[in-house]
Design a protein around this motif. Structure first.
Motif, PDB file in Angstrom:
ATOM      1  N   THR A   8       0.861  -1.181   0.000  1.00  0.00           N
ATOM      2  CA  THR A   8       0.000   0.000   0.000  1.00  0.00           C
ATOM      3  C   THR A   8       0.900   1.234   0.000  1.00  0.00           C
ATOM      4  O   THR A   8       1.835   1.314   0.796  1.00  0.00           O
ATOM      5  N   VAL A   9       0.622   2.193  -0.889  1.00  0.00           N
ATOM      6  CA  VAL A   9       1.460   3.386  -0.999  1.00  0.00           C
ATOM      7  C   VAL A   9       0.621   4.622  -0.714  1.00  0.00           C
ATOM      8  O   VAL A   9      -0.460   4.796  -1.276  1.00  0.00           O
ATOM      9  N   VAL A  10       1.133   5.472   0.181  1.00  0.00           N
ATOM     10  CA  VAL A  10       0.530   6.782   0.448  1.00  0.00           C
ATOM     11  C   VAL A  10       1.578   7.814   0.056  1.00  0.00           C
ATOM     12  O   VAL A  10       2.658   7.876   0.644  1.00  0.00           O
ATOM     13  N   CYS A  11       1.264   8.612  -0.962  1.00  0.00           N
ATOM     14  CA  CYS A  11       2.266   9.493  -1.570  1.00  0.00           C
ATOM     15  C   CYS A  11       1.770  10.927  -1.611  1.00  0.00           C
ATOM     16  O   CYS A  11       0.710  11.208  -2.183  1.00  0.00           O
ATOM     17  N   ALA A  12       2.524  11.845  -1.011  1.00  0.00           N
ATOM     18  CA  ALA A  12       2.197  13.271  -1.024  1.00  0.00           C
ATOM     19  C   ALA A  12       2.966  13.960  -2.138  1.00  0.00           C
ATOM     20  O   ALA A  12       4.156  13.709  -2.334  1.00  0.00           O
TER      21      ALA A  12
END
Length: 272
Positions: free
Chosen positions: A196-200
């Motif tokens: 799972t990737v959370v990218c700002a």
């Protein structure tokens, strides 16, 4: 102290990989996150998009436990994130600061050490050395390699142990075209492996080809949420839903032409 959400479910009834409800955070007396809600599906690539000062980095730090929210609930892999929870940290990858290196070590010594500390094999470290385009610099001291290569080493260090959740903050910054392509391929492969990737980021850019969902932040608030394919730059250069458009998918392998870059405007009407 921020509580965990427990079994905060996604639309299909599965437990969220990362979630937040009513999160508030202040810095020097100014509230920088206002009642932020977020749900990240397991195995998805979720973009946090917004102008500088929107609260993206502050939210990331709350989500992975570097900071505690002053109000609200946060869950990371079903637990309250805590920077001292070693068992949870071993399951997470965080893009750290460029300065957080064994700077007198060689590129290979640094990455192989990180892999060992995080329980990853040396074969995995070799794989990432090549995948991130760092093989030609393996015997260089970290402090002497170019800025873009340092960024790639940071990213390789965050991904080498195959984390269940990966947090990225402006990962494309300081990378040239070849390095961006290598990173996109590595992220594509990580998502295929179930990460799972959370990218700002300030702009969707090439990342829009990977995003499954996007949360748009402005002045500490989530102002829009939806699939990445539903956001385009309109005639006012604001990020708005586009109706009736099907999602486009980036072909596998090295990137050729780069996609258009939808923009996000801050409250002053300045393109981020």
């Amino acid at each position: 102290m921020t509580a965990a959400l427990g079994a905060f479910a996604t639309r299909d009834g599965h437990a969220a990989a990362v979630s937040a409800r009513g999160v508030k955070q202040s810095f020097r007396g100014r509230e920088i996150l206002h009642d932020v809600d977020l749900v990240v599906e397991p195995g998805s690539f979720h973009g946090l998009i917004g102008p500088s000062g929107a609260g993206k980095t502050a939210l990331l730090k709350v989500l992975y436990g570097a900071r505690r929210a002053q109000a609200g609930e946060v869950s990371l892999l079903g637990r309250a994130p805590d920077g001292r929870d070693c068992a949870l940290l071993a399951r997470v990858g965080v893009q750290g600061a460029v300065s957080a290196f064994f700077s007198h070590a060689t590129v290979w010594e640094h990455l192989s050490t990180v892999a060992s500390l995080m329980g990853a094999s040396q074969a995995r470290a070799h794989q990432f050395l090549d995948q991130m385009g760092l093989g030609r610099l393996r015997d260089w001291r970290v402090e002497l390699i170019p800025v873009g290569a340092r960024r790639m080493l940071v990213l390789a260090s965050a991904m080498v142990h195959h984390p269940e959740v990966l947090f990225l903050d402006e990962p494309m910054a300081d990378l040239d075209t070849s390095e961006r392509a290598d990173l996109l391929d590595a992220l594509d492969e990580a998502r295929d492996e179930g990460t799972t990737v959370v990218c700002a980021a300030r702009l969707l850019g090439e990342l829009g080809t990977l995003c499954d969902a996007v949360s748009v932040l402005d002045e500490g608030r989530v102002v829009a949420v939806g699939p990445a394919s539903s956001f385009v730059a309109d005639s006012n250069r604001c990020l708005t839903p586009q109706l009736g458009r099907t999602a486009s998918h980036r072909p596998r392998g090295r990137i050729g032409a780069l996609d258009p870059m939808p923009g996000v405007l801050g409250s002053r009407g300045v393109l981020a």
